[in-house]
Design an enzyme around this catalytic site. Structure first.
Site, PDB file in Angstrom:
ATOM      1  CG  MET A   1       1.560  -2.086  -0.613  1.00  0.00           C
ATOM      2  SD  MET A   1       0.848  -1.086  -2.163  1.00  0.00           S
ATOM      3  CE  MET A   1       2.643  -0.958  -2.900  1.00  0.00           C
ATOM      4  N   GLY A   2      -0.548  -1.875   3.266  1.00  0.00           N
ATOM      5  CA  GLY A   2      -1.486  -1.511   4.239  1.00  0.00           C
ATOM      6  C   GLY A   2      -1.100  -1.063   5.374  1.00  0.00           C
ATOM      7  NE  ARG A   3       0.255   5.316   4.948  1.00  0.00           N
ATOM      8  CZ  ARG A   3       1.448   5.467   4.871  1.00  0.00           C
ATOM      9  NH1 ARG A   3       2.245   5.549   5.865  1.00  0.00           N
ATOM     10  NH2 ARG A   3       2.166   5.490   3.763  1.00  0.00           N
TER      11      ARG A   3
ATOM     12  CG  ASN B   1      -9.394   7.665   2.505  1.00  0.00           C
ATOM     13  OD1 ASN B   1     -10.466   7.765   2.768  1.00  0.00           O
ATOM     14  ND2 ASN B   1      -8.665   6.270   2.956  1.00  0.00           N
TER      15      ASN B   1
ATOM     16  CG  ASP C   1      -4.310   0.878   0.585  1.00  0.00           C
ATOM     17  OD1 ASP C   1      -3.399  -0.207   0.525  1.00  0.00           O
ATOM     18  OD2 ASP C   1      -3.990   2.060   0.316  1.00  0.00           O
TER      19      ASP C   1
ATOM     20  CG  LEU D   1       5.536  -7.384  -8.340  1.00  0.00           C
ATOM     21  CD1 LEU D   1       6.371  -8.356  -7.938  1.00  0.00           C
ATOM     22  CD2 LEU D   1       5.609  -7.047  -9.814  1.00  0.00           C
ATOM     23  CD  GLN D   2       0.832  -5.306  -2.356  1.00  0.00           C
ATOM     24  OE1 GLN D   2       0.289  -5.779  -1.745  1.00  0.00           O
ATOM     25  NE2 GLN D   2       2.057  -4.701  -2.304  1.00  0.00           N
TER      26      GLN D   2
ATOM     27  CD  GLU E   1       2.932  -0.564   2.971  1.00  0.00           C
ATOM     28  OE1 GLU E   1       3.676  -0.810   2.236  1.00  0.00           O
ATOM     29  OE2 GLU E   1       1.854   0.073   2.832  1.00  0.00           O
TER      30      GLU E   1
END
Length: 411
Positions: free
Chosen positions: A189-191, A113, A143, A301-302, A246
């Site tokens: 992960m993932g805001r 983005n 993401d 790691l992901q 997260e």
């Protein structure tokens, strides 16, 4: 193609970001570019005139194959926000002075983005001032939150890693929880978007029941209901596994990670660094229920597990890199390459091109109908969407039992 090409990488890396770089390089050479330059550390490094002639580093077809299998950003990345044009024209004048000196015809930027925001601003400035360079973005983010593209290169490999690792964690717990309760909370992960956390359900199969609960940031997180779910689960089983994004937030907007009291880091784009949700929830469970808990953060790691990359993902990353060069060479600017899904069975996709103004600074969230009504799991529609993206393998080149990568030598 008469002029030169320059390419940069920006934002968080992925397991396949360098496959896009390989696609840019090979396509530019095949279309007749005299030189293909690489920005060291994105637009921020470019402002310091940090760039290289990629032909001195990618010297053979084997190097291209190695690059496709190399994780992280080969050229180096940055998180640098260009000011608005009216705020600091001097930065834009400097950028275009360097571009003109290098006889750049096409500027390709691989990122998410925030990187598309850079493409938007540079293409706008070029149009306003009558510059001839073409600016095209290549999508990249684990993401999977870029608008207008079916999915983003990098997501499929991260999803494959998450599904695989979740399954292995579940199996590990099954061997440890005889007569003792073990609750494992995996932080993924993932805001604001839960595409990655939802991928933990890929672990479900004939030999695995998958995680017991999955919490995405699209749905407000209720701690009391969460604890009630945990209490009910441990009445039925000893090994409980929960996957959380997260970025899960309370109804009042606070991130769960903030409840731990950790100091916060904020990047140039105003994004808080989120970590600690799993640890906080494990501590809460331990204190209120008194059972053994374990928090696991997949963390970097992901996005770096190239040894488990999806063949579909690597091939599509290479494809969009090449498509960006082709689009710029044919006159497109201020655009981003997208992936359009043509068919689910058999899975087929094609590239398209969209106005970056409709993509930059927008986020694609998991559709509400792909999350269960109570917000604690994902639906079969989600799995049908992601399964084609994790198919196939790209065997790494092994040397002494360890994968070989293309290495950028230090000066």
């Amino acid at each position: 193609m008469k002029g030169n090409v320059i390419v940069g990488q920006s934002g968080g890396p992925t397991a396949v970001i360098n496959s896009s770089l390989a696609g840019v390089y090979k396509t530019a050479i095949d279309r007749g570019a005299a030189k293909v330059y690489g920005m060291r550390y994105g637009i921020q490094g470019f402002l310091d005139e940090q760039y290289v002639d990629l032909s001195k580093h990618i010297k053979s077809d084997m190097d291209i194959e190695l690059l496709k299998r190399t994780p992280s950003a080969y050229l180096g990345s940055c998180r640098y926000k260009l000011p608005e044009i009216h705020e600091d024209k001097a930065i834009y004048e400097k950028i275009f002075e360097i571009l003109n000196r290098l006889e750049i015809e096409c500027f390709i930027y691989i990122g998410g983005n925030d990187s598309m925001d850079t493409i938007k601003k540079l293409s706008d400035y070029a149009i306003i001032t009558g510059q001839s360079q073409k600016f095209v973005g290549v999508p990249k983010t684990i993401d999977n939150d870029l608008a207008l593209t079916d999915h983003t290169p990098g997501y499929g490999s991260a999803a494959k890693y998450i599904g695989t690792s979740t399954k292995e964690i579940i199996r590990d717990g099954m061997g440890l929880s005889y007569k003792k309760v073990l609750i494992t909370v995996i932080e993924i992960m993932g805001r604001n978007a839960g595409w990655l956390t939802g991928a933990s359900a890929l672990s479900v199969g004939e030999d695995c029941d998958g995680p017991d609960l999955i919490y995405l940031p699209e749905i407000p997180f209720d701690i009391d209901k969460f604890m009630e779910k945990i209490r009910n689960l441990i009445k039925k089983k000893n090994n409980v596994v929960v996957a959380v994004s997260e970025g899960i937030k309370l109804k009042d907007g606070r991130y769960v990670s903030e409840l731990s009291g950790n100091a916060e880091y904020v990047d140039a784009f105003g994004h808080k660094q989120l970590t600690g949700s799993a640890t906080y929830l494990c501590n809460l469970i331990s204190s209120e229920i008194g059972c053994k808990t374990r928090s696991v953060e997949f963390s970097s790691l992901q996005r770096s597990a190239s040894h488990l990359a999806s063949r579909v993902d690597i091939n599509e990353a290479f494809m969009v890199g090449g498509a960006a060069v082709k689009a710029a060479d044919e006159g497109d600017t201020g655009k981003m390459v997208v992936i359009d899904r043509v068919s689910d069975d058999p899975y087929q996709c094609a590239t398209g091109i969209y106005d970056v103004h409709k993509i930059a600074n927008d986020e694609k969230l998991v559709p509400r109908e792909w999350i269960t009504r109570d917000g604690t799991y994902i639906t079969e529609d989600f799995l049908n969407y992601v399964r084609p993206l994790i198919q196939g393998d790209y065997a790494p080149f092994m040397v002494n039992g360890i994968p070989r990568h293309l290495y950028f030598p230090k000066k």
